[in-house]
Every structure is written in structure tokens, then in C-alpha cells.
Enzyme design. Structure first.
Site, PDB file in Angstrom:
ATOM      1  N   ASN A  66      -5.058   2.560  -1.722  1.00  0.00           N
ATOM      2  CA  ASN A  66      -5.448   0.916  -1.872  1.00  0.00           C
ATOM      3  C   ASN A  66      -6.038   0.740  -2.762  1.00  0.00           C
ATOM      4  OD1 ASN A  66      -7.949   2.602  -0.361  1.00  0.00           O
ATOM      5  ND2 ASN A  66      -9.031   0.362  -0.253  1.00  0.00           N
ATOM      6  N   GLY A  76      -1.025  -1.417  15.962  1.00  0.00           N
ATOM      7  CA  GLY A  76       0.106  -1.095  14.256  1.00  0.00           C
ATOM      8  C   GLY A  76       0.416   0.266  13.878  1.00  0.00           C
ATOM      9  N   ARG A 107       4.889  -2.929  17.791  1.00  0.00           N
ATOM     10  CA  ARG A 107       5.962  -2.997  17.961  1.00  0.00           C
ATOM     11  C   ARG A 107       7.747  -2.560  17.940  1.00  0.00           C
ATOM     12  NH1 ARG A 107       5.422  -6.654  14.763  1.00  0.00           N
ATOM     13  NH2 ARG A 107       4.639  -8.723  15.992  1.00  0.00           N
ATOM     14  N   LYS A 139       0.621  -1.359  -0.306  1.00  0.00           N
ATOM     15  CA  LYS A 139       0.282   0.114   0.353  1.00  0.00           C
ATOM     16  C   LYS A 139       1.010   1.627  -0.471  1.00  0.00           C
ATOM     17  CE  LYS A 139      -3.863  -1.899   2.696  1.00  0.00           C
ATOM     18  NZ  LYS A 139      -5.022  -1.880   3.680  1.00  0.00           N
TER      19      LYS A 139
END
Length: 253
Positions: A83, A115, A140, A63
Site C-alpha cells: 500500500n 473479509g 463471501r 494493493k
């Protein structure tokens, strides 16, 4: 016209079945294929895709990279992800899918978004467009979260449970749950939420747990996909509301 979806992996996608059945039912002479493109082949393959197809959808992990090869819309530029492509122009219909799937739902703050990829960008942009201000991103890697370039607070993944405990809404924009994995969030933290939104189409462990705990609003990715697909067809100039509703209900039942 000729359409497809590009991604890696992409074999799990229901888009070809949905769109081809829609074209058939609507009496349209169009086709929708599937192109699995590894990241290392992207720069070569995207040129072929742009020549070969009138339009296409891009999914993980392409994307953001598609942006360099198309003329992006204003929304896509802000989200930094495309997208949906039609004849050289790039759009982001994910954020539209998020907004429409939340119609009639009060998104209480603070909001936690798990995310920092293309789906997270679309969710955050949609929330900001809706007037939501207190957004906390958990990822993360902190560096990737900072690269989102939105007015959000950033936390590391090991802080997820304590962050969710203080929040009112939770959006999972990662693939965690697709293979039965669980987000590291305790029942104590989840039960205080008024909204759980998971971009994955089916019941993930997060969705199942939220339902058992009595979370008021639970939204899955199939609703976002419904409105996103509708928007794609409008961009491509081939939307028939009656046929689309009928086909979508059958394909995703």
C-alpha cells in the site's frame, strides 16, 4: 517530490488533502495527487505512475497487483499486498497501523475477521505478530479466504452471526457500512464482544450498534489511518511529528 494515491474508486480519499496540507504546513515543496485507475487499465497505467511519481499509496483494488511491479519488503511479501511505494520499493504500512492502533487494548480470542482482501491480510498479519492465534475468517467466497495462506479457520458469510456469538473480538475489513449497509450480526452476538474494529474511517452501523450495546473497545479506521500515514511519511523520509499531529487532527475532525 511528487506523490499520489492510486485506486478505483478513489475520489472519496482524504489522503490528498491530508498530505498536501502537511507539506504546506511543514514548508515542504512536495505534492500529492490522485490517480483513479480502473482495473482493466492497471498494467499500462502502473508503469506511468512508477515513472512519474517518487512515491505513492495504493488502495482498493490495487494493493495486490502492485506487488508485481515493485521490490516488496519482507512484510509485504508475507501479506501479499503493498500500500506504500517509494522509488520502486513496496511496503505494507497497513499492518503497522493496526498494531499501533491496538496499543493498550487486550485482543481477546477467538477473533473474527470479516473479509479476505488486502486489508484482511494486513489485519491477520498484525494479529499474528501480536501473538493472537485463534483467528476465524468469514468471507463471501471460501476460495478467496483459503488463498490468504495464514493459519486461520474459515467460515462462509451465512455463518457470520453464529461465529461472532462464540467470539470475543470482531474486525470488519470490508467496505460494508461505507454506504450505511449493515453486517448480518445480531445484537445478541455483538453484546458479548470486548472489541469491535472497523477499518472504515467514520461511524458505520456496526460501530454505532457496538457503542449502544456497550462494547468495551471500539476502534475505527481513522486511528489505523493515522499510524499508517505516519509510517508512510517515515518511509518517504519526510516525517515531522509535531506538524503531522496538528494537521491530522484538523483534517479528520
Amino acid at each position: 517530490m511528487k506523490f499520489c494515491i492510486i485506486g478505483y474508486p478513489v475520489r472519496h480519499s482524504i489522503s490528498p488533502r491530508l498530505y498536501n496540507e502537511y507539506f504546506k504546513r511543514a514548508g515542504m515543496n512536495h505534492s500529492y495527487g490522485m490517480e483513479e485507475i480502473p482495473p482493466e487499465s492497471f498494467d499500462t497505467e502502473i508503469r506511468r505512475i512508477l515513472e512519474e511519481y517518487d512515491g505513492f499509496n495504493a488502495t482498493i483494488p490495487h494493493k495486490e497487483r502492485v506487488m508485481r511491479y515493485v521490490e516488496p519488503s519482507e512484510d509485504a511479501q508475507r501479506i501479499k499486498a503493498v500500500n506504500c511505494v517509494f522509488r520502486g520499493k513496496g511496503y505494507n504500512t497497513d499492518w503497522v497501523g493496526v498494531v499501533k492502533s491496538l496499543e493498550g487494548v487486550e485482543v481477546k480470542e477467538p477473533v473474527v475477521v470479516v473479509g479476505a482482501g488486502g486489508a484482511a491480510r494486513a489485519v491477520i498479519y498484525a494479529l499474528l505478530q501480536m501473538g493472537v492465534k485463534d483467528i476465524w475468517v468469514v468471507n463471501r467466497t471460501i476460495e478467496r479466504a483459503k488463498a490468504l495462506d495464514f493459519p486461520v479457520k474459515i467460515f462462509s458469510l451465512d455463518q457470520l452471526d453464529e461465529v461472532v456469538k462464540k467470539a470475543k473480538s470482531l474486525f470488519n475489513t470490508t467496505s460494508v457500512g461505507m454506504k450505511g449497509e449493515e453486517l448480518p450480526v445480531s445484537d445478541d452476538s455483538l453484546k458479548n464482544l470486548s472489541l469491535v474494529y472497523d477499518v472504515i474511517y467514520f461511524d458505520t452501523p456496526l460501530v454505532v450498534k457496538a457503542r449502544k450495546l456497550g462494547v468495551k473497545h471500539i476502534i475505527k479506521g481513522n486511528l489505523m489511518f493515522y499510524y499508517q500515514a505516519m509510517e508512510n511519511l517515515k518511509i518517504w523520509g519526510i516525517y515531522d511529528e509535531e506538524v503531522f499531529k496538528e494537521v491530522f487532527g484538523e483534517v479528520l475532525k
